[in-house]
Design a protein around this motif. Structure first.
Motif, PDB file in Angstrom:
ATOM      1  N   VAL A   1      47.391  27.059  43.500  1.00 36.11           N
ATOM      2  CA  VAL A   1      48.343  25.981  43.783  1.00 36.11           C
ATOM      3  C   VAL A   1      49.686  26.288  43.124  1.00 36.11           C
ATOM      4  N   VAL A   2      49.646  26.718  41.860  1.00 41.76           N
ATOM      5  CA  VAL A   2      50.894  27.026  41.154  1.00 41.76           C
ATOM      6  C   VAL A   2      51.583  28.240  41.775  1.00 41.76           C
ATOM      7  N   ALA A   3      50.813  29.229  42.220  1.00 46.34           N
ATOM      8  CA  ALA A   3      51.418  30.384  42.890  1.00 46.34           C
ATOM      9  C   ALA A   3      52.142  29.937  44.155  1.00 46.34           C
ATOM     10  N   GLY A   4      51.518  29.086  44.953  1.00 48.70           N
ATOM     11  CA  GLY A   4      52.164  28.564  46.150  1.00 48.70           C
ATOM     12  C   GLY A   4      53.395  27.732  45.817  1.00 48.70           C
ATOM     13  N   TYR A   5      53.316  26.991  44.723  1.00 50.95           N
ATOM     14  CA  TYR A   5      54.444  26.162  44.273  1.00 50.95           C
ATOM     15  C   TYR A   5      55.631  27.040  43.879  1.00 50.95           C
ATOM     16  N   ARG A   6      55.352  28.100  43.125  1.00 53.68           N
ATOM     17  CA  ARG A   6      56.432  28.972  42.638  1.00 53.68           C
ATOM     18  C   ARG A   6      57.005  29.857  43.736  1.00 53.68           C
ATOM     19  N   LEU A   7      56.149  30.315  44.639  1.00 55.78           N
ATOM     20  CA  LEU A   7      56.625  31.197  45.706  1.00 55.78           C
ATOM     21  C   LEU A   7      57.365  30.442  46.810  1.00 55.78           C
ATOM     22  N   GLY A   8      57.133  29.158  46.924  1.00 52.08           N
ATOM     23  CA  GLY A   8      57.823  28.360  47.933  1.00 52.08           C
ATOM     24  C   GLY A   8      57.579  28.878  49.337  1.00 52.08           C
ATOM     25  N   GLU A   9      58.646  29.218  50.034  1.00 49.00           N
ATOM     26  CA  GLU A   9      58.549  29.676  51.423  1.00 49.00           C
ATOM     27  C   GLU A   9      57.687  30.940  51.569  1.00 49.00           C
ATOM     28  N   ASP A  10      57.568  31.690  50.504  1.00 45.14           N
ATOM     29  CA  ASP A  10      56.768  32.926  50.544  1.00 45.14           C
ATOM     30  C   ASP A  10      55.324  32.703  50.110  1.00 45.14           C
ATOM     31  N   TRP A  11      54.824  31.466  50.187  1.00 41.72           N
ATOM     32  CA  TRP A  11      53.482  31.128  49.720  1.00 41.72           C
ATOM     33  C   TRP A  11      52.403  31.987  50.371  1.00 41.72           C
ATOM     34  N   SER A  12      52.642  32.454  51.596  1.00 43.13           N
ATOM     35  CA  SER A  12      51.610  33.232  52.293  1.00 43.13           C
ATOM     36  C   SER A  12      51.349  34.580  51.624  1.00 43.13           C
ATOM     37  N   LYS A  13      52.251  35.035  50.741  1.00 45.57           N
ATOM     38  CA  LYS A  13      52.000  36.290  50.010  1.00 45.57           C
ATOM     39  C   LYS A  13      50.740  36.177  49.161  1.00 45.57           C
ATOM     40  N   VAL A  14      50.455  34.978  48.691  1.00 42.97           N
ATOM     41  CA  VAL A  14      49.237  34.749  47.904  1.00 42.97           C
ATOM     42  C   VAL A  14      48.023  35.053  48.768  1.00 42.97           C
ATOM     43  N   THR A  15      48.031  34.554  49.982  1.00 42.12           N
ATOM     44  CA  THR A  15      46.920  34.766  50.900  1.00 42.12           C
ATOM     45  C   THR A  15      46.721  36.248  51.187  1.00 42.12           C
ATOM     46  N   ASP A  16      47.824  36.967  51.355  1.00 43.21           N
ATOM     47  CA  ASP A  16      47.728  38.405  51.626  1.00 43.21           C
ATOM     48  C   ASP A  16      47.104  39.141  50.446  1.00 43.21           C
ATOM     49  N   ALA A  17      47.547  38.813  49.222  1.00 43.41           N
ATOM     50  CA  ALA A  17      47.028  39.488  48.029  1.00 43.41           C
ATOM     51  C   ALA A  17      45.556  39.175  47.823  1.00 43.41           C
ATOM     52  N   VAL A  18      45.180  37.908  47.992  1.00 39.01           N
ATOM     53  CA  VAL A  18      43.789  37.525  47.763  1.00 39.01           C
ATOM     54  C   VAL A  18      42.890  38.030  48.880  1.00 39.01           C
ATOM     55  N   GLY A  19      43.471  38.244  50.057  1.00 39.10           N
ATOM     56  CA  GLY A  19      42.684  38.807  51.142  1.00 39.10           C
ATOM     57  C   GLY A  19      42.071  40.147  50.752  1.00 39.10           C
ATOM     58  N   LEU A  20      42.832  40.964  50.020  1.00 39.70           N
ATOM     59  CA  LEU A  20      42.306  42.253  49.546  1.00 39.70           C
ATOM     60  C   LEU A  20      41.154  42.041  48.567  1.00 39.70           C
ATOM     61  N   TYR A  21      41.329  41.087  47.659  1.00 40.92           N
ATOM     62  CA  TYR A  21      40.274  40.762  46.682  1.00 40.92           C
ATOM     63  C   TYR A  21      39.016  40.287  47.415  1.00 40.92           C
ATOM     64  N   SER A  22      39.183  39.389  48.382  1.00 42.13           N
ATOM     65  CA  SER A  22      38.046  38.864  49.140  1.00 42.13           C
ATOM     66  C   SER A  22      37.340  39.971  49.915  1.00 42.13           C
ATOM     67  N   LYS A  23      38.133  40.882  50.496  1.00 39.40           N
ATOM     68  CA  LYS A  23      37.526  41.993  51.238  1.00 39.40           C
ATOM     69  C   LYS A  23      36.751  42.910  50.302  1.00 39.40           C
ATOM     70  N   ALA A  24      37.287  43.159  49.115  1.00 36.32           N
ATOM     71  CA  ALA A  24      36.585  44.002  48.145  1.00 36.32           C
ATOM     72  C   ALA A  24      35.260  43.372  47.744  1.00 36.32           C
ATOM     73  N   VAL A  25      35.265  42.057  47.516  1.00 38.43           N
ATOM     74  CA  VAL A  25      34.022  41.353  47.176  1.00 38.43           C
ATOM     75  C   VAL A  25      33.041  41.450  48.336  1.00 38.43           C
ATOM     76  N   GLY A  26      33.538  41.271  49.564  1.00 43.17           N
ATOM     77  CA  GLY A  26      32.676  41.360  50.743  1.00 43.17           C
ATOM     78  C   GLY A  26      32.060  42.739  50.907  1.00 43.17           C
ATOM     79  N   VAL A  27      32.861  43.781  50.686  1.00 48.84           N
ATOM     80  CA  VAL A  27      32.354  45.160  50.786  1.00 48.84           C
ATOM     81  C   VAL A  27      31.304  45.412  49.717  1.00 48.84           C
ATOM     82  N   PHE A  28      31.571  44.956  48.491  1.00 50.53           N
ATOM     83  CA  PHE A  28      30.604  45.133  47.403  1.00 50.53           C
ATOM     84  C   PHE A  28      29.288  44.423  47.737  1.00 50.53           C
ATOM     85  N   ALA A  29      29.378  43.196  48.256  1.00 51.43           N
ATOM     86  CA  ALA A  29      28.171  42.440  48.607  1.00 51.43           C
ATOM     87  C   ALA A  29      27.403  43.145  49.727  1.00 51.43           C
TER      88      ALA A  29
END
Length: 195
Positions: free
Chosen positions: A145-173
């Motif tokens: 939430v704070v990342a989205g608050y600070r990034l403002g219009e660029d909030w979707s960058k959070v989603t892009d960064a976490v997408g890599l983390y989520s994919k890594a977890v998925g591959v590991f699983a």
């Protein structure tokens, strides 16, 4: 998000626990962005999303308690390649590491939801479960939430960064499941329950 407000964001996060395809990695930063635009109170967003996480986790904890150990073992006994010994080994691991697993599991995609079920099956103390879930969820939600608050219009960058983390977890699983299947097919062994 403007139409839903903070309570709606909390409800979306509660549903995300029950239906993991709903991505908290999108909902949370978007709530932060909405707060940065003055359309939502930041503190309300943090409180409601954390409350939503706890409500969703408690629902899955309830599923685990209703399922119970005996039903879980009965289901496992009918599954191909799954042994009762696997369930017993998992139970022993959870009894040793359950509190850490619940706390840290709140910050790992996919496991965020799943960790509540074994906690319910093993009848982890409900107050302990609720406190660990609240703290772990508050940390996870605050980061996004704070990342989205600070990034403002660029909030979707959070989603892009976490997408890599989520994919890594998925591959590991997926690799862990494949390794389990390879080992089980290579060494099937007996599947009886130990006394």
């Amino acid at each position: 998000m403007e139409a839903l407000g903070a309570p709606g964001a909390g409800a979306a996060i509660a549903l995300e626990n029950l239906f993991p395809p709903l991505p908290s990695e999108v909902i949370l930063p978007l709530a932060g962005f909405t707060a940065s635009q003055g359309e939502m109170n930041l503190w309300a967003a943090l409180l409601c999303t954390t409350l939503g996480s706890v409500v969703g986790a408690l629902a899955l904890y309830g599923v685990g308690t209703v399922l119970g150990r005996d039903r879980l073992i009965a289901v496992a006994a009918k599954l191909p390649l799954v042994k009762i010994a696997d369930i017993e080994r998992t139970e022993r691991w959870f009894l040793r590491h359950g509190p850490k697993a619940v706390f840290l599991g709140r910050m790992i995609p996919l496991f965020r939801s799943l960790i509540s079920v074994p906690a319910g099956v093993e009848r982890m103390s409900l107050p302990v479960f609720a406190v660990l879930t609240t703290i772990g969820s508050a940390i996870w939600n605050t980061l996004f939430v704070v990342a989205g608050y600070r990034l403002g219009e660029d909030w979707s960058k959070v989603t892009d960064a976490v997408g890599l983390y989520s994919k890594a977890v998925g591959v590991f699983a997926a690799l862990a499941v494949c390794a389990f299947l390879v080992v089980r097919v290579a060494r099937p062994g007996p599947g009886k329950r130990r006394a």
